[in-house]
Design a protein around this motif. Sequence first.
Motif, PDB file in Angstrom:
ATOM      1  N   PHE A   8     -15.280 -27.749  26.888  1.00 38.86           N
ATOM      2  CA  PHE A   8     -14.716 -27.199  25.755  1.00 38.86           C
ATOM      3  C   PHE A   8     -13.295 -27.305  25.666  1.00 38.86           C
ATOM      4  O   PHE A   8     -12.560 -28.136  26.395  1.00 38.86           O
ATOM      5  N   TYR A   9     -12.715 -26.772  24.597  1.00 37.72           N
ATOM      6  CA  TYR A   9     -11.629 -27.087  24.142  1.00 37.72           C
ATOM      7  C   TYR A   9     -10.572 -25.813  24.025  1.00 37.72           C
ATOM      8  O   TYR A   9     -10.957 -24.910  23.682  1.00 37.72           O
ATOM      9  N   VAL A  10      -9.235 -25.787  24.361  1.00 35.82           N
ATOM     10  CA  VAL A  10      -8.428 -24.712  24.164  1.00 35.82           C
ATOM     11  C   VAL A  10      -7.121 -25.178  23.460  1.00 35.82           C
ATOM     12  O   VAL A  10      -7.093 -26.249  23.326  1.00 35.82           O
ATOM     13  N   LYS A  11      -6.520 -24.042  22.944  1.00 27.55           N
ATOM     14  CA  LYS A  11      -5.330 -24.414  22.448  1.00 27.55           C
ATOM     15  C   LYS A  11      -4.290 -23.288  22.861  1.00 27.55           C
ATOM     16  O   LYS A  11      -4.812 -22.290  23.458  1.00 27.55           O
ATOM     17  N   ILE A  12      -2.983 -23.540  23.005  1.00 26.50           N
ATOM     18  CA  ILE A  12      -1.743 -22.611  23.419  1.00 26.50           C
ATOM     19  C   ILE A  12      -1.823 -21.383  22.606  1.00 26.50           C
ATOM     20  O   ILE A  12      -2.104 -21.450  21.264  1.00 26.50           O
ATOM     21  N   LYS A  13      -1.904 -20.321  23.239  1.00 26.09           N
ATOM     22  CA  LYS A  13      -1.721 -18.985  22.397  1.00 26.09           C
ATOM     23  C   LYS A  13      -0.757 -18.971  21.567  1.00 26.09           C
ATOM     24  O   LYS A  13       0.622 -19.454  21.546  1.00 26.09           O
ATOM     25  N   ASP A  14      -0.831 -18.525  20.361  1.00 28.32           N
ATOM     26  CA  ASP A  14       0.091 -18.320  19.274  1.00 28.32           C
ATOM     27  C   ASP A  14       1.161 -17.553  19.679  1.00 28.32           C
ATOM     28  O   ASP A  14       2.401 -17.768  19.379  1.00 28.32           O
ATOM     29  N   ASP A  15       0.943 -16.549  20.272  1.00 28.50           N
ATOM     30  CA  ASP A  15       2.193 -15.464  20.720  1.00 28.50           C
ATOM     31  C   ASP A  15       2.334 -15.393  22.548  1.00 28.50           C
ATOM     32  O   ASP A  15       1.593 -14.711  23.043  1.00 28.50           O
ATOM     33  N   LEU A  16       3.079 -16.338  22.956  1.00 28.78           N
ATOM     34  CA  LEU A  16       3.054 -16.391  24.357  1.00 28.78           C
ATOM     35  C   LEU A  16       3.924 -15.416  24.926  1.00 28.78           C
ATOM     36  O   LEU A  16       3.737 -15.041  26.178  1.00 28.78           O
ATOM     37  N   GLU A  17       4.841 -14.685  24.442  1.00 32.56           N
ATOM     38  CA  GLU A  17       5.476 -13.515  24.794  1.00 32.56           C
ATOM     39  C   GLU A  17       4.499 -12.350  25.104  1.00 32.56           C
ATOM     40  O   GLU A  17       4.496 -11.916  26.222  1.00 32.56           O
ATOM     41  N   ARG A  39       1.399 -28.975  22.167  1.00 31.88           N
ATOM     42  CA  ARG A  39       1.684 -28.414  20.751  1.00 31.88           C
ATOM     43  C   ARG A  39       1.032 -27.494  20.172  1.00 31.88           C
ATOM     44  O   ARG A  39      -0.251 -27.205  20.411  1.00 31.88           O
ATOM     45  N   LYS A  40       1.584 -26.375  19.477  1.00 36.07           N
ATOM     46  CA  LYS A  40       0.862 -25.278  19.075  1.00 36.07           C
ATOM     47  C   LYS A  40      -0.012 -25.736  17.971  1.00 36.07           C
ATOM     48  O   LYS A  40       0.319 -26.704  16.918  1.00 36.07           O
ATOM     49  N   GLY A  41      -1.158 -25.167  17.910  1.00 40.14           N
ATOM     50  CA  GLY A  41      -2.400 -25.568  16.996  1.00 40.14           C
ATOM     51  C   GLY A  41      -3.071 -26.893  17.401  1.00 40.14           C
ATOM     52  O   GLY A  41      -4.303 -27.029  16.929  1.00 40.14           O
ATOM     53  N   LYS A  42      -2.712 -27.458  18.518  1.00 39.21           N
ATOM     54  CA  LYS A  42      -3.544 -28.726  18.752  1.00 39.21           C
ATOM     55  C   LYS A  42      -4.454 -28.212  19.944  1.00 39.21           C
ATOM     56  O   LYS A  42      -4.083 -27.621  20.513  1.00 39.21           O
ATOM     57  N   LYS A  43      -5.487 -28.890  19.681  1.00 37.62           N
ATOM     58  CA  LYS A  43      -6.613 -28.438  20.936  1.00 37.62           C
ATOM     59  C   LYS A  43      -6.604 -29.595  22.010  1.00 37.62           C
ATOM     60  O   LYS A  43      -6.188 -30.697  21.699  1.00 37.62           O
ATOM     61  N   TYR A  44      -6.948 -28.885  23.240  1.00 36.32           N
ATOM     62  CA  TYR A  44      -6.903 -29.842  24.432  1.00 36.32           C
ATOM     63  C   TYR A  44      -8.289 -29.553  25.071  1.00 36.32           C
ATOM     64  O   TYR A  44      -8.672 -28.436  25.076  1.00 36.32           O
ATOM     65  N   PRO A  45      -8.705 -30.794  25.688  1.00 32.15           N
ATOM     66  CA  PRO A  45     -10.102 -30.533  26.333  1.00 32.15           C
ATOM     67  C   PRO A  45      -9.672 -30.095  27.927  1.00 32.15           C
ATOM     68  O   PRO A  45      -8.704 -30.709  28.632  1.00 32.15           O
ATOM     69  N   VAL A  46     -10.308 -29.277  28.132  1.00 33.40           N
ATOM     70  CA  VAL A  46     -10.469 -28.812  29.567  1.00 33.40           C
ATOM     71  C   VAL A  46     -11.145 -29.752  30.526  1.00 33.40           C
ATOM     72  O   VAL A  46     -12.467 -29.688  30.295  1.00 33.40           O
TER      73      VAL A  46
END
Length: 93
Positions: A8-17, A39-46
Amino acid sequence: MVQQVSPFYVKIKDDLEKAFQDFFPHMSSNYIGTAKLFRKGKKYPVLGIESVTVFTKDGSEVESARFLVPSENNNFIWIQCELFEYVSEEEDL
């Protein structure tokens, strides 16, 4: 016991704070700095999931997990799952 999961794929949360306030008050703010490897918005494989126990400042325990994901500097890194949000089980959305 070995468990198998589908990729599955994930992306960095938009609001890290907000993610930090929701989960990380007892953890180092360095995790937000580590998120800059993505990078924000980019998906990464787990590529792997590891169960971890986090100890809070007051000595209590919190169960969590770390994901093994490729970073933008072409390395693989184990990083707290709370920094990410689920995107898809498919490579192309």
